[in-house]
Design a protein around this motif. Structure first.
Motif, mmCIF file in Angstrom:
data_model
loop_
_atom_site.group_PDB
_atom_site.id
_atom_site.type_symbol
_atom_site.label_atom_id
_atom_site.label_comp_id
_atom_site.label_asym_id
_atom_site.label_seq_id
_atom_site.Cartn_x
_atom_site.Cartn_y
_atom_site.Cartn_z
ATOM 1 N N LEU A 154 0.847 -1.174 0.000
ATOM 2 C CA LEU A 154 0.000 0.000 0.000
ATOM 3 C C LEU A 154 0.884 1.225 0.000
ATOM 4 C CD1 LEU A 154 -3.024 -0.352 0.433
ATOM 5 C CD2 LEU A 154 -2.693 0.364 2.770
ATOM 6 N N ASP A 155 0.449 2.267 -0.671
ATOM 7 C CA ASP A 155 1.213 3.497 -0.600
ATOM 8 C C ASP A 155 0.436 4.499 0.213
ATOM 9 O OD1 ASP A 155 3.476 2.866 -2.442
ATOM 10 O OD2 ASP A 155 1.768 2.417 -3.712
ATOM 11 N N LEU A 156 0.941 4.804 1.358
ATOM 12 C CA LEU A 156 0.266 5.770 2.219
ATOM 13 C C LEU A 156 0.407 7.176 1.642
ATOM 14 C CD1 LEU A 156 -0.536 3.647 3.939
ATOM 15 C CD2 LEU A 156 1.291 4.176 5.532
ATOM 16 N N ALA B 109 3.423 0.514 3.034
ATOM 17 C CA ALA B 109 2.947 -0.347 4.101
ATOM 18 C C ALA B 109 2.451 -1.623 3.445
ATOM 19 C CB ALA B 109 1.827 0.338 4.863
ATOM 20 N N TYR B 110 2.271 -2.618 4.251
ATOM 21 C CA TYR B 110 1.746 -3.875 3.740
ATOM 22 C C TYR B 110 0.471 -4.197 4.490
ATOM 23 C CZ TYR B 110 6.462 -4.281 1.852
ATOM 24 O OH TYR B 110 7.637 -4.053 1.178
ATOM 25 N N VAL B 111 -0.469 -4.842 3.837
ATOM 26 C CA VAL B 111 -1.706 -5.281 4.490
ATOM 27 C C VAL B 111 -1.950 -6.733 4.181
ATOM 28 C CG1 VAL B 111 -3.710 -3.896 5.008
ATOM 29 C CG2 VAL B 111 -2.657 -3.723 2.757
ATOM 30 N N PRO B 112 -2.301 -7.517 5.189
ATOM 31 C CA PRO B 112 -2.706 -8.884 4.922
ATOM 32 C C PRO B 112 -4.088 -8.812 4.317
ATOM 33 C CG PRO B 112 -2.976 -8.371 7.233
ATOM 34 C CD PRO B 112 -2.343 -7.183 6.600
ATOM 35 N N VAL C 233 -8.076 2.918 4.486
ATOM 36 C CA VAL C 233 -7.121 2.961 5.574
ATOM 37 C C VAL C 233 -7.461 4.054 6.567
ATOM 38 C CG1 VAL C 233 -4.683 3.193 6.131
ATOM 39 C CG2 VAL C 233 -5.361 2.299 3.904
ATOM 40 N N CYS C 234 -7.482 3.709 7.827
ATOM 41 C CA CYS C 234 -7.705 4.720 8.839
ATOM 42 C C CYS C 234 -6.399 5.474 9.035
ATOM 43 C CB CYS C 234 -8.149 4.117 10.162
ATOM 44 S SG CYS C 234 -8.360 5.391 11.422
ATOM 45 N N GLY D 10 6.088 -0.294 -7.912
ATOM 46 C CA GLY D 10 6.549 0.228 -6.639
ATOM 47 C C GLY D 10 7.437 1.452 -6.798
ATOM 48 N N GLU D 11 7.766 1.799 -8.041
ATOM 49 C CA GLU D 11 8.604 2.976 -8.238
ATOM 50 C C GLU D 11 7.789 4.247 -8.043
ATOM 51 O OE1 GLU D 11 8.282 1.443 -11.605
ATOM 52 O OE2 GLU D 11 10.177 0.346 -11.842
#
Lengths: 146, 146
Positions: A73-75, A81-84, A94-95, B78-79
């Motif tokens: 995920l790109d905040l 970040a990664y999410v299961p 995303v909160c 991802g870039e």
DNA sequence: CTGACTATTGAGACCTGATCTCGACAAGCA
DNA sequence: TGCTTGTCGAGATCAGGTCTCAATAGTCAG
């Protein structure tokens, strides 16, 4: 708790070896209910006394991303970040306060994408929708009086 | 071509000093019609004999991102890439072949977002939609026979 | 159960993208 | 012109991630 861990199962199903480090990472990830960063995962591993090297951590993450049991995920801030998550196509909500992640199905987006394709002339192959906001919990905490 | 450069204008309007390096970066960016990475921009600067240090480049990029004349994009691999763009809220449609970027307005997405908010209970504050595909040009090149 | 084959691991070097520090410099204004 | 202060450049530094290669350990045939 031997391992009714779906992440481990996915690994197994895909024909990968079920090694100690992989199980450890899978368990760690299964413990999250929101997103986590690679650094957090690393810290968690250290804390739980799981000896997993950084390289292995990233390799596991890569593998799991490939298997779609984890997504990257790109905040908004630019961090990763990664999410299961589950295999099906979906999006993330995303909160921005607590990091809790809800999965959202595609409700109607496909049509919009088709419309955009029509207008632009592009052949659209994939899309990604990310939503940021406050979950119920954090709304309550943010405005206790209202 | 003194500088009817909208990027320079934005900088000026926001009260920032119009320095040589900033103008140079602005001109460089104005020359792109698709996305570019920081590394590409750096290379372009070197090629055009514009002496701009890396730090300055990133600072300018950050500034312009803040002013919404440039946006940061996360490519599927991802870039990170940057796109010059207008101020209004919109989304990006990226050609995965040539990198050309089209801007897409919000056609109907707002309703979907509202619906998602209703269902999930989240208060949604922002969202980001990224679309990837083939632009007309690249479609033609990809399937010359068909 | 044992051995062998090979995927996987660990340690650490390395790479890339980005940020920070700090003295030098120059844009903009009086 | 001269000041003030925002901006710059160089390079150190950081973070996230990848690579190499010898050592290790799953897995499976026997």
């Amino acid at each position: 708790m031997t391992s009714s861990n779906p992440i481990v199962d996915a690994l197994d199903a895909a024909g990968y070896r079920l090694t100690g480090p992989r199980r450890a990472v899978a368990d760690l990830i299964a413990g999250y209910d929101g997103h986590f960063t690679a650094a957090e995962l690393e810290a968690a591993a250290r804390e739980h006394r799981v000896g997993v090297s950084r390289a292995t951590l990233f390799r596991a993450l890569e593998l799991l991303t490939e298997l779609h049991v984890v997504e990257r995920l790109d905040l908004p801030g630019g961090e990763h970040a990664y999410v299961p998550c589950v295999r099906a196509h979906h999006h993330h909500l995303v909160c921005s306060r607590c990091g809790r992640v809800a999965e959202v199905e595609d409700c109607g987006l496909a049509e919009i994408v088709a419309e955009i394709a029509r207008r632009s002339g592009y052949r659209i192959e994939s899309h990604r929708l990310e939503l940021f906001g406050l979950c119920r919990h954090c709304q309550a905490k943010a405005a206790p009086g209202a």
